[in-house]
Design a protein around this motif. Sequence first.
Motif, PDB file in Angstrom:
ATOM      1  N   TRP A 208       0.634  -0.964   0.197  1.00 28.02           N
ATOM      2  CA  TRP A 208      -0.117   0.038  -0.109  1.00 28.02           C
ATOM      3  C   TRP A 208       0.554   1.408   0.523  1.00 28.02           C
ATOM      4  O   TRP A 208       1.882   1.304   0.619  1.00 28.02           O
ATOM      5  N   GLY A 215      -6.190   2.498  -0.919  1.00 29.72           N
ATOM      6  CA  GLY A 215      -6.684   1.518  -1.618  1.00 29.72           C
ATOM      7  C   GLY A 215      -5.576   1.007  -3.879  1.00 29.72           C
ATOM      8  O   GLY A 215      -5.761   1.194  -3.915  1.00 29.72           O
ATOM      9  N   HIS A 216      -4.939   2.383  -2.984  1.00 30.61           N
ATOM     10  CA  HIS A 216      -3.151   2.926  -3.722  1.00 30.61           C
ATOM     11  C   HIS A 216      -2.154   2.366  -3.390  1.00 30.61           C
ATOM     12  O   HIS A 216      -1.947   2.294  -2.566  1.00 30.61           O
ATOM     13  N   GLU A 319     -13.586   2.315  -3.714  1.00 30.22           N
ATOM     14  CA  GLU A 319     -13.943   1.399  -3.025  1.00 30.22           C
ATOM     15  C   GLU A 319     -14.436   2.182  -1.883  1.00 30.22           C
ATOM     16  O   GLU A 319     -13.341   2.466  -1.251  1.00 30.22           O
ATOM     17  N   PRO A 321     -13.492   2.222   1.826  1.00 34.38           N
ATOM     18  CA  PRO A 321     -11.684   2.351   2.907  1.00 34.38           C
ATOM     19  C   PRO A 321     -11.647   0.623   3.127  1.00 34.38           C
ATOM     20  O   PRO A 321     -10.741  -0.026   3.200  1.00 34.38           O
ATOM     21  N   GLU A 323     -13.057  -2.072   2.462  1.00 32.93           N
ATOM     22  CA  GLU A 323     -13.868  -2.900   1.396  1.00 32.93           C
ATOM     23  C   GLU A 323     -12.228  -3.577   0.434  1.00 32.93           C
ATOM     24  O   GLU A 323     -12.017  -4.496   0.043  1.00 32.93           O
ATOM     25  N   THR A 324     -11.534  -2.574   0.718  1.00 30.48           N
ATOM     26  CA  THR A 324      -9.515  -2.751  -0.406  1.00 30.48           C
ATOM     27  C   THR A 324      -9.307  -3.727   0.557  1.00 30.48           C
ATOM     28  O   THR A 324      -8.926  -3.795   1.356  1.00 30.48           O
ATOM     29  N   ARG A 329      -9.252  -5.695  -4.173  1.00 30.28           N
ATOM     30  CA  ARG A 329      -9.800  -4.829  -4.696  1.00 30.28           C
ATOM     31  C   ARG A 329      -9.267  -3.507  -3.944  1.00 30.28           C
ATOM     32  O   ARG A 329      -8.712  -3.332  -2.936  1.00 30.28           O
ATOM     33  N   LEU A 330      -9.332  -2.496  -5.461  1.00 31.31           N
ATOM     34  CA  LEU A 330      -7.891  -1.198  -5.389  1.00 31.31           C
ATOM     35  C   LEU A 330      -9.149  -0.417  -5.526  1.00 31.31           C
ATOM     36  O   LEU A 330     -10.004  -0.705  -6.739  1.00 31.31           O
ATOM     37  N   ARG A 331      -8.419   0.992  -5.605  1.00 39.84           N
ATOM     38  CA  ARG A 331      -9.328   1.855  -5.544  1.00 39.84           C
ATOM     39  C   ARG A 331      -8.426   2.310  -7.498  1.00 39.84           C
ATOM     40  O   ARG A 331      -9.532   3.140  -8.084  1.00 39.84           O
TER      41      ARG A 331
END
Length: 609
Positions: A208, A215-216, A319, A321, A323-324, A329-331
């Motif tokens: 991360w 999510g990045h 998405e 926070p 749920e990442t 599962r990413l933004r």
Amino acid sequence: MRVLYIHAERFTWDVKDPASDIRDEPISGKANNALVIFATVERGDIPDEGFLRQIARDIIDVANKVKASSIVIYPYAHLSSELARPYVAREVLNKLYEVVKSEFHGEVYKAPFGYYKAFEIKCFGHPLSELSRSFKPEGAKVEKKVEERRDVYIVLTPSGEEYNPADFNYDKFEDLKALVDKEVFKKELSGGSEPRYLDYLRKFGFEWESMSDVGHMRYAPEATIMMELVEDYAYMVAKSLGIPVFKIRGTNMFKLSETAIESHARLFGERLYVVESDTDLILRYAACFQQFAMVKDWVISYKHLPFGVIEIADSYRHEQPGETVLLFRLRRFFMPDLHIFTRDMAEAIDISFKLHEVIFREIEKLGRTYVSLYNVTEEFYKEYKNYLIELAKREGKPILVRILPGQKYYWVLNVEFHIIDELGRPREIATFQIDIGNAKRFGIKYVDENNQVRYPVIIHTAILGSVERYLYVVFDTMAKAEKAGKIPRLPTWLSPVQVRIIPITRDNLKYAVEIADILETEGIRVDIDDRDETLSKKIRDAEVSWIPYICVVGSKEETEGVLSVRERGGGQYKTTPEELIKKIKEETRGYPNRPLYMPRFLSQRPSRG
């Protein structure tokens, strides 16, 4: 939504300059004995019929009480600081206008959205002439959930039998049961522990980025090599379909004021990333926008079809926070998004058979298989049930079908291919859709044999899934192997370092460099552990890094012109450089290659904290 009701003896408005790129036709107007609705659409408001009828009933009730002969819906962005996005606000107000107009027995007007407007109003001044209201869409959300429950799930077998998911015998289909539990019965399949693959990622630099949004990710050199190899491979796989494929590049920002972009973007709602600039922009959530915007400018004949367009698209989805999930599962992620343009539904179906074959071929190369969810419209299921049965036959097992009655999508078929991960959870990886709406929406046309202009049917597909999700499958496969008592080993073509040479002493470094030069010339990623560490530590570090081939060289190896090899999961042996090259080339045949993105010598690499 916040509204201010003014019962006006007379009301006029005159359109001035544009205030937004998203706007209606600039129509001025006037009304007498009018209930004027100054309306502000707020964040969270939705163009749902239940929500809008709730508001319309109140508007009409007040209009009847004050004996207004007309109603004016007037966009007014000054009653709240929590404004909806312009494209949502315009849609909500336009639909509210239609609902009020259909139910009010009198004239209904709407001032245009997206402009600065001058207005004059004369208020009657009686007790009901000035009222305010606030509406929330909670009731509409309940109605929406009721509507979603009308979706029908069936288990469809290769012989064409239909089963209620609750009645099907899953004794031989545990993977399907996991998918049904999640999709149909909404069971939360947590797995009960942290997935093992997360422990593997740090060694390869998948992390991360704490200084960015949730999510990045960031990708160290080893991770970058793996990412780019999968990107290259995605293009190779697309070409294997046997149709012409064009690879493109483009922007990731698109104007919401473009009608085609706006209408397509509505489907993602709150998952959109919106960038405020001179105009509202959205960050793309796939490559659709860029590819469609480009292909609409091409002059296409039926002779050109079918063809594909692919881009490795940096994609953005907002998405939640919580749920990442790292690598899954990413933004922001990278999608090898392929669109195949076909003449009609018949050709799309024909190509989808080959596409289906390739999707399963690629997952099977990793030692895995898929369990499938077919989302279809009711009309498509009625007309093309035999097509779905044929796909089930090709999978050799039952499939889960979700039928969406009365729903309107740009697609008629949306297939999700899931693996069952180490913890027993379904995880969507690959997908394809048959799209009958976007060609017309974006103005993509072709000329047929009779010189008639037609709109192609478009197949959307990510054959490998996103780049990150493909790698997620790779690491999850390693986790399953380790759980089964095997030594986890990356495919040689994906290993960031394929060969590590360890000289026993400084005197053997020259020979190590000579071997590395030979291997590198043959396109093999090789490095040299020249650190002042013990031999045992160097070997241990190479094993921890999952290096497929560890080559120890000393004076004896130099004299004999050989390498002492420790192959991960394959024992120890001596071989010549030429034999090792032949072995690695055989293992990597049919896959792309990239150079090493790090200094060759380990002594030149900083340690990562």
